[in-house]
Write an enzyme that holds these catalytic residues in place. Structure first.
Site, PDB file in Angstrom:
ATOM      1  N   CYS A 136      30.588  28.939   6.666  1.00  0.00           N
ATOM      2  CA  CYS A 136      29.641  28.372   7.627  1.00  0.00           C
ATOM      3  C   CYS A 136      29.283  26.951   7.215  1.00  0.00           C
ATOM      4  O   CYS A 136      28.577  26.748   6.216  1.00  0.00           O
ATOM      5  CB  CYS A 136      28.374  29.230   7.712  1.00  0.00           C
ATOM      6  N   CYS A 139      25.491  26.200   7.338  1.00  0.00           N
ATOM      7  CA  CYS A 139      24.728  26.802   6.245  1.00  0.00           C
ATOM      8  C   CYS A 139      24.970  26.109   4.907  1.00  0.00           C
ATOM      9  O   CYS A 139      24.032  25.908   4.125  1.00  0.00           O
ATOM     10  CB  CYS A 139      25.083  28.282   6.104  1.00  0.00           C
ATOM     11  N   ASP A 140      26.221  25.757   4.632  1.00  0.00           N
ATOM     12  CA  ASP A 140      26.599  25.368   3.274  1.00  0.00           C
ATOM     13  C   ASP A 140      27.117  23.946   3.118  1.00  0.00           C
ATOM     14  O   ASP A 140      27.432  23.520   2.010  1.00  0.00           O
ATOM     15  CB  ASP A 140      27.672  26.333   2.747  1.00  0.00           C
TER      16      ASP A 140
END
Length: 547
Positions: A136, A139-140
Site C-alpha cells: 500500500c 500507507c507506507d
C-alpha cells in the site's frame, strides 16, 4: 418490532462500491438494510487518489466518491455496522450471520467483500513484509523517502501507485512481466511526466533479501532467461511495492456457495449465486472487467433482483414490514471516513459532533481518559482534542496527570482509558487519534463504557482463557486504511482481559520505535517488546499470536 430487532430484509457484506450501490437500491425500495464491513467503509478504492473514468464524475478520490455513496444509502435508511462475519447459515429461508457483534438474520444476503492484494510468493516476500516489502503506497510510502523503490506490476494500480511514490522515493522502477503495460494507454502515458520513473518490461522479481531490512533483489529477464541483481547503496535499504492484482476474499464464505477454480463467486445474470436468496456483487464475482462502474452495476442488479425474493418471504412467513424510515434511523457506528481535522471547526467537525452525540448516548457508564502529558506541543494538541471531545457528552471525562508521575513503562504522552470503577482498561493511545484511527478511539471508549462490541461465544471463551500477561503495541500511520482493524482488535482483547494491555502509537511521533523494530510498513504489531509481525489482524488472529 422488538421480536425482529436483529432481522433485516437485506444484509450486505462489504462496504465497497458494490455493497454501497446495493444498499442505495435496497434501502430506496423501502427494505430494512444492514451493511456489515469489518474494517473500512469504501473498500480498496479508498486508497485511489484519482478516479477519472466514472461516468458523470470528471475527477474524484476513491474516499470522496464512496463517502457520497454511503451518505446516499443512509439517507434512504440503510444502517452500517463495523463487524466481521465469522460464519454463515445460508441454506434456510431466513439466513443467519454470526459476526463479531453477535448474530444477525436476513431474508436475503448480498456478498460484496471484494478482493485482497495478491502476494507473488517470491523468495523473501514473507520474511521481509514490513521490512521493505509493502502492498500500500498510501500507507507506507513515507517510509521510503529518499530511497529507491521497485513497483511490481504493470496494471492500473501499479502505474498509479508508482506515480504516487515519486512524492517520496529517489527513484521508482516499474517491473512489468508482460511486454507492455496492462492498463489503458491514457494511464501509462502519464508516466512520461516523471523523470524519476523507469520501466523494465518482460521481467520478474525472483528473490529479495538482506539482514534486518532489504539490501538486494534479484530479477529475471523472461525473454532470454538472464538474471540481474540490484544492491542498495552502502548503509541504505530500499522498497518493493507489490501491485500484481487481487485475489477474491472468499475463504471465509460458506462452502455451499459455488465458486470458480480461482475462488471467485459464480453468479447468474441477476447476480444470484447457486444458493437461493444469496447474491454477490463486485470484484468477488467471476467477470471480465473489475472497475468501480461494474461494481456499482452489480450492486444495483443484485439489490433489485433480491427484492422479489424478500417480498415473497414476507408473504410466505407472515413477516411484518421491517423498514425503518430515514428520519427515525440512527447509524450504528460513527462515520470513520470523515477526518475530524476540519479547518475552521477545531479538531472535531460539526457534522461529526452530531454523529458522536448519538453514539455516546448508548454508553451505559462514564469512561475517564487519564492523560499523561508534558509541556510539549504534542501534549498541547492532545489537550485540545480532549477538551473538544468532552464538550460533546457527559459520558466521557478526562483528567491530566503530570508526565513525571507516569510509570517508567508508560510511553509519553499517553491517554489511558479508565472504567467507571476507576480501574484501568489496559488501553492506551499515544497520539491524537485522527484520520482513520478516530473510529478506533471511539469504539475503545464504547468497549470500556459498555455495553461494548458483542462477541460470539467461542471468541469470548478464548478471551477469558488468556492468562499470560501480554502487551500489544500497534504502530500505525493515521493515513493507513489497514491499521484500524488491528488497533480495534487489540483494544477489544484488552477491554475483555485483565491480562492484556493494548497501545496504539502514531508512529511519526515515535521515531525511536520505528528504528528499534525496523518498521517500514504499517500496521506493525509488537508483542511483549519481542515478537514483531506486520499486516492487519482481526481478534482471532491476534489471539492466536498471543497463544
Amino acid at each position: 418490532m422488538e421480536a425482529h430487532d436483529r432481522l433485516y430484509d437485506v444484509i450486505i457484506v462489504g462496504a465497497g462500491p458494490a455493497g454501497l450501490s446495493a444498499a442505495i437500491y435496497a434501502a430506496r425500495a423501502k427494505y430494512r438494510v444492514l451493511v456489515l464491513e469489518k474494517s473500512k467503509i469504501g473498500g480498496q478504492i479508498t486508497i485511489t487518489s484519482e478516479i477519472v473514468n466514472y461516468p458523470g464524475v470528471e475527477m474524484a478520490g476513491g474516499k470522496e466518491l464512496t463517502a457520497h455513496m454511503r451518505t446516499q444509502a443512509e439517507r434512504f435508511g440503510a444502517a452500517f455496522a463495523i463487524a466481521e462475519v465469522l460464519d454463515m447459515e445460508l441454506e434456510q429461508e431466513i439466513k443467519r450471520l454470526h459476526t463479531t457483534k453477535g448474530d444477525y438474520e436476513a431474508l436475503g444476503i448480498i456478498l460484496a467483500p471484494g478482493a485482497n492484494p495478491r502476494k507473488l510468493g517470491f523468495q523473501g516476500e514473507k520474511e521481509f513484509q514490513g521490512r521493505g516489502v509493502a502492498y500500500c503506497a498510501t500507507c507506507d510510502g513515507e517510509f521510503f523517502t529518499g530511497k529507491d523503490v521497485f513497483v511490481i506490476g504493470g496494471g492500473f494500480a501499479a502505474v498509479e501507485e508508482g506515480m504516487f511514490l515519486t512524492k517520496y522515493a529517489r527513484k521508482v522502477t516499474l517491473i512489468v512481466r508482460e511486454p507492455d503495460y496492462t492498463c489503458a494507454k491514457t494511464v501509462s502515458d502519464q508516466l512520461k511526466q516523471f523523470s524519476n520513473i523507469e520501466t523494465v518490461f518482460e521481467t520478474e522479481l525472483v528473490e529479495a533479501g538482506g539482514e534486518q531490512a532489504l539490501s538486494y533483489a534479484v530479477f529475471k529477464n523472461n525473454k532470454d532467461g538472464t538474471q540481474w541483481r540490484y544492491d542498495a547503496p552502502q548503509g541504505e535499504t530500499f522498497g518493493i511495492f507489490v501491485f500484481a492484482g487481487y485475489v477474491p476474499n472468499t475463504k471465509w464464505i460458506a462452502d455451499c456457495v459455488a465458486r470458480s477454480e480461482q475462488g471467485y463467486l459464480i453468479t447468474d445474470i441477476d447476480q444470484q449465486t447457486n444458493v437461493p436468496g444469496v447474491f454477490a456483487a463486485g470484484d468477488v464475482c467471476v467477470k471480465n472487467l473489475r472497475q468501480v462502474v461494474t461494481a456499482v452495476s452489480d450492486g444495483a442488479v443484485a439489490a433489485t433482483s433480491l427484492e422479489r425474493v424478500v417480498s415473497e418471504l414476507h408473504t410466505k412467513l407472515s413477516i411484518p414490514d421491517l423498514y425503518v424510515a430515514p428520519e427515525d434511523h440512527k447509524p450504528q457506528d460513527s462515520r470513520d471516513e470523515k477526518a475530524y481535522f476540519t479547518k475552521g471547526e477545531g479538531f472535531i467537525s460539526n457534522e461529526l459532533r452530531q454523529q458522536l452525540a448519538g453514539v455516546f448516548s448508548k454508553f451505559t457508564s462514564v469512561v475517564t481518559v487519564r492523560a499523561w502529558l508534558d509541556e510539549s506541543a504534542f501534549s498541547a494538541e492532545i489537550r485540545g482534542f480532549l477538551n473538544e471531545l468532552v464538550s460533546i457528552t457527559d459520558k466521557v471525562v478526562w483528567t491530566e496527570q503530570p508526565a513525571k508521575e507516569a510509570a517508567d513503562t508508560v510511553a509519553l504522552p499517553a491517554m489511558e482509558l479508565i472504567d467507571h470503577t476507576g480501574k484501568s482498561s489496559g488501553i492506551y493511545f499515544h497520539g491524537v487519534p485522527g484520520g482513520h484511527e478516530f473510529n478506533s478511539f471511539v469504539i475503545a471508549l464504547y468497549n470500556v463504557a459498555g455495553p461494548g462490541q458483542e462477541l460470539d461465544q467461542e471468541t469470548a471463551a478464548k478471551l477469558q482463557a488468556v492468562s499470560k500477561k501480554t502487551n500489544i503495541k500497534v504502530l500505525v500511520s493515521l493515513s493507513c486504511t489497514m491499521c484500524p482493524e488491528s488497533v480495534m482488535s487489540a483494544q477489544r482483547i484488552a477491554a475483555a482481559s485483565e491480562h492484556v494491555t493494548a497501545e496504539m502509537f502514531d508512529l511519526p511521533h515515535y521515531p525511536e520505535l520505528k528504528e528499534k523494530y525496523n518498521v517500514m510498513s504499517v500496521p506493525c504489531i509488537v508483542l511483549n517488546d519481542e515478537k514483531v509481525v506486520f499486516g492487519k489482524k482481526n481478534v482471532e488472529e491476534l489471539l492466536a499470536l498471543i497463544s
